[in-house]
Motif scaffolding. Structure first.
Motif, PDB file in Angstrom:
ATOM      1  N   PHE A 206      -5.306 -13.072   0.273  1.00  0.00           N
ATOM      2  CA  PHE A 206      -4.757 -11.565   0.103  1.00  0.00           C
ATOM      3  C   PHE A 206      -4.392 -10.809   1.322  1.00  0.00           C
ATOM      4  CE2 PHE A 206      -5.518  -7.149  -1.567  1.00  0.00           C
ATOM      5  CZ  PHE A 206      -4.634  -6.998  -2.459  1.00  0.00           C
ATOM      6  N   LEU A 207      -5.001 -11.061   2.645  1.00  0.00           N
ATOM      7  CA  LEU A 207      -4.332 -10.448   3.920  1.00  0.00           C
ATOM      8  C   LEU A 207      -3.169 -10.923   4.160  1.00  0.00           C
ATOM      9  CD1 LEU A 207      -6.015  -8.539   5.806  1.00  0.00           C
ATOM     10  CD2 LEU A 207      -6.866 -10.602   7.043  1.00  0.00           C
ATOM     11  N   ALA A 208      -3.003 -12.312   4.040  1.00  0.00           N
ATOM     12  CA  ALA A 208      -1.656 -12.936   4.217  1.00  0.00           C
ATOM     13  C   ALA A 208      -0.339 -12.362   3.467  1.00  0.00           C
ATOM     14  CB  ALA A 208      -1.579 -14.624   4.431  1.00  0.00           C
ATOM     15  N   ALA A 209      -0.891 -12.258   2.098  1.00  0.00           N
ATOM     16  CA  ALA A 209       0.140 -11.704   1.448  1.00  0.00           C
ATOM     17  C   ALA A 209       0.440 -10.374   1.455  1.00  0.00           C
ATOM     18  CB  ALA A 209      -0.503 -12.023  -0.236  1.00  0.00           C
ATOM     19  N   GLY A 210      -0.631  -9.603   1.715  1.00  0.00           N
ATOM     20  CA  GLY A 210      -0.583  -8.046   1.942  1.00  0.00           C
ATOM     21  C   GLY A 210       0.427  -7.799   3.248  1.00  0.00           C
ATOM     22  N   GLU A 211       0.110  -8.888   4.153  1.00  0.00           N
ATOM     23  CA  GLU A 211       0.978  -8.451   5.622  1.00  0.00           C
ATOM     24  C   GLU A 211       2.480  -8.933   5.368  1.00  0.00           C
ATOM     25  OE1 GLU A 211      -0.431  -8.065   9.378  1.00  0.00           O
ATOM     26  OE2 GLU A 211      -0.415 -10.344   9.508  1.00  0.00           O
ATOM     27  N   LEU A 212       2.698  -9.938   4.529  1.00  0.00           N
ATOM     28  CA  LEU A 212       3.906 -10.274   4.018  1.00  0.00           C
ATOM     29  C   LEU A 212       4.768  -8.978   3.407  1.00  0.00           C
ATOM     30  CD1 LEU A 212       6.170 -12.583   4.329  1.00  0.00           C
ATOM     31  CD2 LEU A 212       5.378 -13.003   1.874  1.00  0.00           C
ATOM     32  N   LEU A 213       4.000  -8.642   2.532  1.00  0.00           N
ATOM     33  CA  LEU A 213       4.789  -7.434   1.890  1.00  0.00           C
ATOM     34  C   LEU A 213       4.904  -6.197   2.730  1.00  0.00           C
ATOM     35  CD1 LEU A 213       5.882  -5.978  -0.742  1.00  0.00           C
ATOM     36  CD2 LEU A 213       3.456  -5.299  -1.393  1.00  0.00           C
ATOM     37  N   ALA A 214       3.978  -5.910   3.590  1.00  0.00           N
ATOM     38  CA  ALA A 214       4.090  -4.792   4.345  1.00  0.00           C
ATOM     39  C   ALA A 214       5.041  -5.035   5.420  1.00  0.00           C
ATOM     40  CB  ALA A 214       2.817  -4.291   4.800  1.00  0.00           C
ATOM     41  N   ILE A 215       4.967  -6.130   6.010  1.00  0.00           N
ATOM     42  CA  ILE A 215       6.049  -6.630   7.488  1.00  0.00           C
ATOM     43  C   ILE A 215       7.210  -6.556   6.662  1.00  0.00           C
ATOM     44  CG2 ILE A 215       6.818  -8.340   8.780  1.00  0.00           C
ATOM     45  CD1 ILE A 215       3.730  -9.055   8.947  1.00  0.00           C
ATOM     46  N   ARG A 216       7.586  -6.889   5.546  1.00  0.00           N
ATOM     47  CA  ARG A 216       9.041  -7.107   4.950  1.00  0.00           C
ATOM     48  C   ARG A 216       9.464  -5.795   4.511  1.00  0.00           C
ATOM     49  NH1 ARG A 216       9.377 -12.641   1.009  1.00  0.00           N
ATOM     50  NH2 ARG A 216       9.796 -14.040   2.736  1.00  0.00           N
ATOM     51  N   TYR A 217       8.441  -4.805   4.196  1.00  0.00           N
ATOM     52  CA  TYR A 217       9.090  -3.544   3.932  1.00  0.00           C
ATOM     53  C   TYR A 217       9.325  -2.835   5.191  1.00  0.00           C
ATOM     54  CZ  TYR A 217       9.345   0.697   1.141  1.00  0.00           C
ATOM     55  OH  TYR A 217       9.930   2.046   0.573  1.00  0.00           O
TER      56      TYR A 217
END
Length: 634
Positions: A206-217
Motif C-alpha cells: 500500500f505504501l508503494a501504491a500510495g507513493e506512486l499515486l502521490a508522486i504522479r499527482y
C-alpha cells in the motif's frame, strides 16, 4: 504590482540563459514522453537567446502548445493507473492493521512482552519488506522526469536506507512462537515472524501504491500541468507583444514585457522548488509549504493578468489555458455536487465579512474573560472548545455553507478494534488544507453527533491544534506603531488565546518547528490533536500539496492517524488572486478516512528513515484519492 522593484535584483542576461537551459531540458523530457512522436524529432529544437524574431517565438509557442495539449490525457492515464493500484492494495492494508492489533493483544496477553517489544519485532520485518527489490517499472517519460529530479521512484529512498541497516540476530526465540488468531471468522496461523511478515508486506504494498499515486499527482498535476499552463500564457504573450510592436503604445508593451520577464523568473523558481530533494528535512530553498503556495498563487495571478492585458491590446489574441480558467475536464477533478452553489453581490459579501469580524470579536472577548475567571485547565479547555464549536456553526451560517459528512465504511470496525472512545489512544487528525474555511468545518466535524458516535465519543472532546502564529495578521493594519484589526485583537493576542485558552500549540514563523512539534506530541497523551500537514492552503482547487514530512519525524510511533478530506471547499474562497474576498455560499463534503496505524506505517527512526518521507507521501495519496473524483468528468 511594482515590476521595476520586483525585477531590480534580476540579471536579465543570466536569467534568460538559465531559462533557455531549463527549456531545453524540459523539451528533452517531453520528447521522451512522446509529445512529438508524429514529428521529425530532429527539427524539435528550442530557439535560445534574447534577440528573437516572430518566427523563432512562433516556434517556441508551437512547441509549448504541443506539450500543453498533450498533458491532460497523459495525466489522466497515469493517475488512473496509479489509482487502480492504490485501490487494489487498500483493503489488504486495513485488514493487516486490524490483524496487527489482534496479534499484538495475543502477544501481550500471553506474557511474551509489551506493546513496545511487539513494535520492535514488527519493525525488524518491516525494514526487510522495505528493502525488497521490486520497484515499480516506469515508462520512458517518467524515467526522464526521475533523471531530471522532479520525480522519484516509489520507495526508492526507504529501500536504499533499509538495505544498509543490519537485521537483528535470528536466534530471538519469540520469532518461532506459533499463533492462531481468528478475525472475521477466518483463522490465521503461523509463527510470529511469518504473521508479522504478512502484515509488513501488505503495508509496503500500500505504501508503494500510495507513493506512486502521490508522486504522479505531484509530477503531472502540481508541476507539469500548472507549469505548462503558465508557460504557455507567458510564451503566447511574448509572441503577441512582438507582433504588436509599432502598432500599440510602447509604454504598455514595455510594461507587459517586464511582466513576461518576471514570469520567466517565477517559472525558474517553480522548477527549482520541484528540483529540491524531498528526503531532506530542511531543503536548500523550499519544498512546498507556504512559500511554494504563494509562488504558485502569484504565478497564476501573473499568467491570468498578462493574458487579460494582452487581449485588451489585441482582442482575442490569446486563449487562457484551461487550467487557469474554466471548463477543465478529465480525471481527478473536483466533484460536481460540491463547492460554490451561487454568487453573492459585492455588498452582500461585505456585510457577511463584517458579521464574521464581529463574531470573531465576541468570541475573542469570551476567551479573554475565560482566561481571567477559569483556573481549572480541564474546565477552561471544555468551555473554550464549546465556544469554538459555536463560532464554527455561526461562521458557516453567516456564509451559507452546508456541510455533509461521509464516513468511510472501514472507519467504525477499526475504531472498535482500537477502542478510540476510551481515550487511551493518541489520535491525530490530518485534514486537507485548501481554504480558510477549513477551520470552522473542522470544528463542526469534531462536534457532529454522527461522527462522535462513529469514533465512540459520548460528548465533544477538546483537541489540541498545531498552528502557525500570526494567523490573523493578514487582517491587520499598522499605523503609528499600533496594530489595528477588524476583529479587535492583535495577532499576538490571538496567539495567546490559542495557547492559553484553547490549549493549542502555536509555532513562530521564524523559529525552528521542532520544539513546538515535540511539545504538541506530548499533548497527544492528554487529548486528540489536529495538524494541517500541508502547512498552508492550496493556491488553486486542484493543488493538493505534499505533507511536511519533517513533522512526522517528531511524532510518536503509536499514533492513530485519521485523514480527512474537505471536498469543494476551495471554490468557496479561492486563494487567487492575492487578497481575494470573492466568497460564495456552497456545499462542503467531509470525507472521514479509516484510521491508519502509526505503529504499522511510520518508519523506524533509524538513519535517514526518520524523515518519514514515504508515510507522509502515503497520507497525501489518501487525501488525493478522497478529495478528487477519479472518474472522467462529463
Amino acid at each position: 504590482m511594482d515590476l521595476d522593484q520586483l525585477l531590480s535584483d534580476i540579471d536579465r542576461r543570466e536569467l534568460l540563459e538559465h531559462y533557455d537551459k531549463a527549456a531545453v531540458q524540459l523539451l528533452e523530457v517531453a520528447l521522451s514522453d512522446g509529445h512529438f512522436a508524429d514529428k521529425n524529432t530532429g527539427a524539435i529544437t528550442w530557439p535560445s537567446g534574447d534577440d528573437h524574431t516572430i518566427d523563432t517565438l512562433e516556434q517556441r509557442a508551437q512547441l509549448i502548445a504541443t506539450i500543453h495539449d498533450g498533458i491532460p490525457a497523459r495525466r489522466d492515464a497515469r493517475l488512473a493507473d496509479a489509482h487502480a493500484r492504490y485501490e487494489k492494495t487498500r483493503p489488504a492494508y486495513y485488514e493487516a492493521n486490524r490483524f496487527f492489533l489482534k496479534l499484538q493483544t495475543r502477544f501481550c496477553d500471553d506474557g511474551e512482552g509489551d506493546k513496545r517489544e511487539f513494535l520492535q519485532l514488527y519493525q525488524e520485518v518491516y525494514l526487510q519488506a522495505l528493502g525488497r527489490d521490486d520497484p515499480i517499472k516506469l515508462d520512458e517519460g517518467e524515467a526522464a522526469l526521475v533523471k531530471l529530479r522532479v520525480a522519484r521512484v516509489p520507495l526508492s529512498h526507504a529501500q536504499s536506507v533499509a538495505e544498509k541497516i543490519a537485521a537483528s540476530e535470528e536466534n530471538e526465540p519469540r520469532w518461532q512462537r506459533h499463533y492462531a488468531v481468528e478475525m472475521e471468522g477466518k483463522l490465521r496461523q503461523g509463527s510470529l515472524r511469518e504473521l508479522l511478515e504478512t502484515i509488513a508486506e501488505a503495508v509496503v504494498d500500500f505504501l508503494a501504491a500510495g507513493e506512486l499515486l502521490a508522486i504522479r499527482y505531484n509530477t503531472f498535476s502540481n508541476f507539469i500541468w500548472l507549469g505548462i499552463s503558465a508557460w504557455k500564457a507567458i510564451t503566447d504573450t511574448e509572441l503577441v507583444l512582438t507582433k504588436l510592436r509599432g502598432s500599440a503604445r510602447k509604454k504598455w508593451l514595455d510594461e507587459l514585457d517586464k511582466a513576461v520577464l518576471l514570469g520567466k523568473a517565477m517559472l525558474l523558481k517553480f522548477l527549482q522548488a520541484h528540483l529540491e530533494d524531498p528526503a531532506q528535512i530542511k531543503p536548500r530553498e523550499y519544498w512546498y509549504g507556504q512559500e511554494y503556495s504563494y509562488l504558485t498563487r502569484d504565478l497564476i495571478d501573473l499568467a491570468r493578468e498578462i493574458v487579460r492585458q494582452t487581449n485588451r491590446l489585441h482582442k482575442g489574441s490569446i486563449e487562457l489555458p484551461t487550467l487557469l480558467g474554466e471548463g477543465v475536464t478529465g480525471r481527478f477533478l473536483e466533484y460536481p455536487d460540491v463547492g460554490r452553489q451561487r454568487q453573492l453581490s459585492t455588498w452582500s459579501r461585505r456585510a457577511r465579512l463584517v458579521r464574521w469580524a464581529m463574531l470573531f470579536r465576541r468570541t475573542g472577548k469570551r476567551k479573554m474573560e475565560l482566561l481571567k475567571t477559569e483556573r481549572d485547565e480541564k474546565k477552561r479547555l471544555r468551555q473554550a472548545w464549546q465556544q469554538n464549536c459555536e463560532w464554527a456553526r455561526e461562521s458557516l451560517k453567516i456564509f451559507g455553507i452546508d456541510v455533509n459528512i461521509e464516513i468511510d465504511p472501514l472507519f467504525e470496525p477499526l475504531a472498535r478494534d482500537l477502542d478510540l472512545g476510551s481515550g487511551q489512544n493518541k489520535i491525530l487528525f490530518l485534514p486537507t488544507h485548501q481554504s480558510v474555511f477549513d477551520h470552522p468545518v473542522m470544528n463542526y466535524l469534531l462536534n457532529d453527533e454522527r461522527f462522535m458516535a462513529a469514533i465512540g465519543w459520548s460528548e465533544p472532546t477538546p483537541c489540541t491544534i498545531l498552528a502557525r502564529s500570526q494567523l490573523t495578521a493578514m487582517g491587520s493594519l499598522k499605523l503609528f506603531g499600533r496594530t489595528f484589526t477588524a476583529i479587535g485583537f492583535t495577532p499576538e493576542e490571538v496567539d495567546r488565546m490559542m495557547e492559553e485558552a484553547d490549549g493549542h500549540v502555536v509555532m513562530s514563523r521564524a523559529a525552528d518547528t521542532g520544539s513546538p512539534t515535540r511539545r504538541f506530541a506530548k499533548l497527544l497523551d492528554k487529548r486528540p490533536g489536529v495538524v494541517y500537514p500541508a502547512g498552508t492552503t492550496s493556491s488553486y482547487a486542484l493543488q493538493c500539496l505534499p505533507m511536511q514530512h519533517g513533522l512526522f519525524a517528531h511524532l510518536p510511533p503509536d499514533l492513530v492517524l485519521i485523514p480527512l478530506a474537505f471536498r469543494g471547499i476551495h471554490s468557496l474562497w479561492p486563494k487567487c488572486p492575492k487578497g481575494n474576498l470573492h466568497i460564495s455560499p456552497g456545499r462542503v463534503e467531509v470525507v472521514v478516512g479509516a484510521p491508519m496505524l502509526g505503529a504499522t506505517t511510520l518508519l523506524p527512526r533509524k538513519r535517514a528513515l526518520r524523515t518519514q518521507l514515504e508515510p507522509a507521501t502515503l497520507f497525501q495519496a489518501v487525501h488525493i484519492a478522497d478529495l478528487y473524483n477519479s472518474e472522467p468528468s462529463a
